[in-house]
Every structure is written in C-alpha cells, then in structure tokens.
Design an enzyme around this catalytic site. Structure first.
Site, PDB file in Angstrom:
ATOM      1  CE  LYS A   1     -59.425 -92.185 -28.548  1.00 27.76           C
ATOM      2  NZ  LYS A   1     -59.472 -92.875 -29.849  1.00 27.76           N
TER       3      LYS A   1
ATOM      4  CG  ASP B   1     -53.497 -94.318 -27.467  1.00 28.97           C
ATOM      5  OD1 ASP B   1     -53.272 -95.265 -28.236  1.00 28.97           O
ATOM      6  OD2 ASP B   1     -53.732 -93.166 -27.873  1.00 28.97           O
TER       7      ASP B   1
ATOM      8  CG  ASP C   1     -56.322 -90.701 -27.702  1.00 30.70           C
ATOM      9  OD1 ASP C   1     -56.558 -89.476 -27.742  1.00 30.70           O
ATOM     10  OD2 ASP C   1     -56.372 -91.444 -28.694  1.00 30.70           O
TER      11      ASP C   1
ATOM     12  NE  ARG D   1     -52.168 -90.514 -37.524  1.00 32.41           N
ATOM     13  CZ  ARG D   1     -53.100 -91.128 -38.235  1.00 32.41           C
ATOM     14  NH1 ARG D   1     -53.317 -90.758 -39.493  1.00 32.41           N
ATOM     15  NH2 ARG D   1     -53.822 -92.096 -37.721  1.00 32.41           N
TER      16      ARG D   1
ATOM     17  CE  LYS E   1     -50.763 -93.181 -29.643  1.00 31.82           C
ATOM     18  NZ  LYS E   1     -51.948 -93.679 -30.386  1.00 31.82           N
TER      19      LYS E   1
END
Length: 503
Positions: free
Chosen positions: A283, A294, A276, A357, A271
């Site tokens: 966030k 990330d 992010d 994902r 990943k």
C-alpha cells in the site's frame, strides 16, 4: 458512569412532575416556535424558560442548548434546555439524537455529578430506542483514546450518574431496555478499544486472549486453533496471507449457546487482519497507519459477543475469527501465486492486498460443520464500498432468492432500529465473470469495476451450503481526520439483529 431508571407519581408521567426532581441538572426540550415540552412547561412556573426563548438566548433549533441556574420553584440546581426542532407533536429521531449528544458533551464540563433526563416521545421510535440513544451519547462523551499516552488527555468526566425518568407504567420495560443498552455500549467500547489499539499491541494473539476473556466472563465456549491445526484443516488460502509475517496466525471459535441445544446457531465470521501492509502489493505509505483497523470485522464480532453475553441472550451464536497480519517479506505470497482453499477450490492471487477474502473463504468453509441457521461475515473488505456508500452506510450483500431476501430484510430492519444502517447491493453471475482465471478456479480480484461487488461474489462461492450475508464495513467502522478512531459499528446492527432473532 451509573445509569438508572426512575419514576415519580404512579398515576402521572415523569414530565408532569419534572419540577420536583432533585438533581444537579435536569435536561428538558424546547422548540423553535417558542413552545415547550411537557417537562419544560413544569419547570416554567415563574416564566424563566419563556424569557430565555423570547430573548433569543436559545432558538430551539436542533442541536441548540442553554444552561439555566437556580430557577424558582424547581428542585434541580440547573436546567439544560435542548432544542428539539420545529414540531412539538413530532420530535424526530435526528432531533432527539442531536439533543442528547449535545447535552452529554456539554454537561461533562459542569461541576454537578448527576444528571436527570426526562424523555420526550420520539416520532416513530419507542422508549427503548430513546434509552439506548441516551446511554450511547453519555458513554461516548467520556470514551477515552489515550491508553498509550504517557500523559493522559484532559477530558472532562464529571458526570457520575445519569437518571432517566419514565412513567411508572413504563418502568419494567425501561429497566430491561437500560440493561440491554448498557450491554450494547460495553460491546461497542470493546470494539473501539480493539480498533484503536496499535498493531504491535492488538496482535492475533491479543484477539485470541480477548475471546478467552469474554468466554470466561460470560461462560462461553472458546477454542483457538494454532498454525499446525490450521495446516491440518488445509486452510492454505488463510495461511497464504500470514506467510510473510513472524506473528503467528490464530483461528478463533467463540460459542454463546444461549438457546436450545437442538437449535441451529447463527454464525458471525469476522475478518481479523491486525495489520494490512498490502503484502507484496504494498500500500502507499500515507494513511497506512489506519490499516490497524483492518481487524474491524473481528473487533465488531467480539464486541457483539460481549454484548449478547452480558444480555444472556437466549440464542445460539458462534463467532469465527481468522486472524493474522499481512506483511511483505521473502516468504510472503507473491502476485501470480496459486493457493488451494479448504474447500478445494484453487485461487490465483493477482493482488496480495485483496487478502481479507483469502482468510474469510476458509472460515466460511469451516463453519459448514455447525449446520448454521445463518452465517454473516463482517469485514473491512474493500475501499470500493467507501466510493459507493461513503462513511454512513454498511454495504450488504447476499444471494437473490426468498430465503436470502428474508435475511437481508432482517439485517436492514435491525440497522434502522439501531441507527446503524446498511444498504443492499447486487451480486450475481454477471459479476462472477470478472473473477475468471486462466490458471486457477478463481482469481482473488475482478478488476477496478464494481470492486466491492466482485469481492462479495468471491466470498459467495464458499457459502453454497447455508444461508449467508456479507457486510462490508470499510466505510463505517472507523473515522479519519482529527477525530480519527474506531466507531464501534456495526455492533448495534448485529446485536439488534440477534435480539430480534431471539424474540
């Protein structure tokens, strides 16, 4: 820092001749019950070490240390005593790791530039393990995080050479173990450097250029797909994550074909979210700076590829890295949007902060073309794994059948061998129920319960055509607080797994 393997008399151990080693400092062990290691006994001909123990200057407890100078009948200028615990017959791996870490940190402040280490036998571990821990400890002691500071940190780095003494009969095996350990640490350091790098430097383009550099240095194949090529492959789930950023996405394929041409490759999928923000599902601001980490999955996969490239590992290994930023803007994907993955499955995006994902699922579909022996995806996927396992243990997920149980066991064993441990958690139909959507084939989150498990279940839907495992490294790939920074994990586990596969 240069490392070397050295021996003394051909028919004896190095410990039996420790007093003859000429060096700025020699490191030997002592114990809580005032017992000495074999090497320490050799240095104790005039009783200087006995006196230090009896006076209480060193306890022998794990982590304790004491520096002695100018001991009579000892060729070394200094002797560093390190505590190995309470059992001379069984030096534990914890005792050895603590001792060598303490020695590496302390000796950097000395004036001497060369260090000699006489390895004790470690209970349940082989010589290669002890050499690896020694190299990791000394390299960690001089690792720097000040690349972007105008004035560099004052960090002692006096040690230039580390000699590891072994019995002559072990020399060949020790030299191989040393070469492998250096390659592993070089891979870990690349992973740490990438993880520590700010997101305005470590962009998807930078990760792609890093892969190209590895390919050039170690004669690997590399391909970097641009946005139009990603669109042509219909990776719309991946592209949905990059919709809100100006930074172009990249899809990296790096091939180390060290095995036979007909051998199915092991595929590592990393990943690569280089920052992010959470997207529209923004966030909280506190701690958001850590979201530069990330891309820890991508960084660890690149570090592993560098390590096996330096080792010239006789195994076919392919790294696949989808990489982009996740940013909010007028063009960003919204909660409630539905995207179609490369596999044709539709996904309802209930939370844009569950983005890892979404990029991994298209990569997991893409790797079908390699007809892989096994696929392992590596991702800082969920905060939930930290709640479950803390910052000590990687979360391991795979299907529950004989083939996948074997893969899980390989990874668990490799983790134990490398001091980079994982723990297997369940997946299955009961958890898949949480991912149902009224409007698409699947939702991208399953609610707060079992968050790391439902994330793994999401990925599992895209891996039906091969043997697969998922590593959630959100808890282990970086540390917060005063010592904030990338850890280099799980490069040791992955590299050891591949070394075991290569035999």
């Amino acid at each position: 820092m240069d490392f070397s393997i050295k021996t003394l008399a051909a028919k004896s151990t190095a410990a039996d001749n420790a007093s003859t080693i000429k060096t700025a400092c020699i490191v030997v062990g002592v114990f809580e019950n005032k017992k000495l290691s074999t090497a320490a006994t050799q240095l104790n001909k005039k009783g200087a070490i006995d006196a230090a123990l009896k006076s209480g200057d060193i306890s022998g407890k794990i982590g304790s240390s004491l520096l002695l100078r100018n001991i009579a009948d000892v060729s070394a200028e200094r002797v560093l005593l390190v505590g190995l615990g309470d059992d001379p017959a069984k030096v534990s791996e914890k005792a050895y790791s603590s001792a060598v870490q303490s020695a590496a940190r302390g000796l950097n402040n000395l004036g001497g530039t060369d260090v000699s280490v006489v390895l004790p036998a470690v209970d349940g571990r082989d010589l290669a393990w002890a050499i690896r821990q020694t190299v990791i400890a000394f390299k960690e002691a001089i690792f720097r995080t000040d690349a972007h500071k105008s004035k560099k940190d004052t960090i002692a780095a006096n040690i230039k050479k580390v000699a590891i003494y072994v019995a002559a009969t072990d020399a060949a095996a020790a030299k191989l173990a040393l070469a492998q350990s250096i390659a592993l640490v070089n891979g870990m350091e690349l992973t740490k450097e990438l993880g520590n790098m700010p997101a305005n430097f470590c962009t998807p383009t930078h990760l792609a250029n890093t892969a190209k550099k590895i390919a050039t240095e170690f004669k690997m194949g590399v391909e970097v797909l641009e946005r139009k090529q990603i669109q042509a492959l219909k990776m719309n789930s991946f592209l949905s994550v990059s919709a809100g950023t100006d930074e172009p996405p990249k899809f990296i394929v790096l091939k180390h074909m060290g095995g036979k041409a007909k051998d199915a490759p092991v595929v590592l999928v990393g990943k690569g979210i280089t920052f992010d923000s959470g997207g529209i599902s923004l966030k909280p601001g506190a701690g958001m700076d850590e979201m530069k980490y990330d891309m820890g999955g991508a960084g660890s996969v690149l570090g592993t590829m560098r390590a096996i490239g330096e080792m010239k590992l006789k195994l076919n290994v392919i790294a696949v890295i989808p990489t982009c930023e996740n940013m909010p803007s007028g063009s960003a994907t919204r909660p409630g949007d539905i995207v179609t993955s490369m596999s044709g499955q539709t996904i309802e995006v209930l939370n844009t902060d569950a983005e890892g994902r979404l990029i991994l699922c298209d990569a997991l579909t893409y790797v079908e073309r390699f007809k892989p022996a096994a696929v392992i995806d590596v991702a800082t996927l969920t905060g939930a794994i930290i709640t479950s396992l803390g910052h000590h243990t990687t979360g391991l997920f795979t299907r529950h059948d004989d083939t996948h149980d074997k893969l899980a066991e390989e990874l668990l064993v490799a983790g134990k061998q490398a001091n980079d441990v994982a723990w297997r958690l369940p997946i299955g139909e009961l958890y898949n129920e949480q991912l149902k959507s009224n409007f698409a084939d699947i939702a991208n989150i399953g609610g707060p319960a079992a968050g790391s498990i439902t994330a793994a279940c999401f990925l599992e839907r895209f891996t039906k055509k091969y043997t697969w495992a998922h590593l959630d490294i959100a808890g282990v790939s970086w540390k917060s607080g005063a010592a904030k920074g990338s850890t280099g994990r799980p490069v040791p586990m992955l590299t050891t797994f591949l070394m075991n596969r290569a035999g």
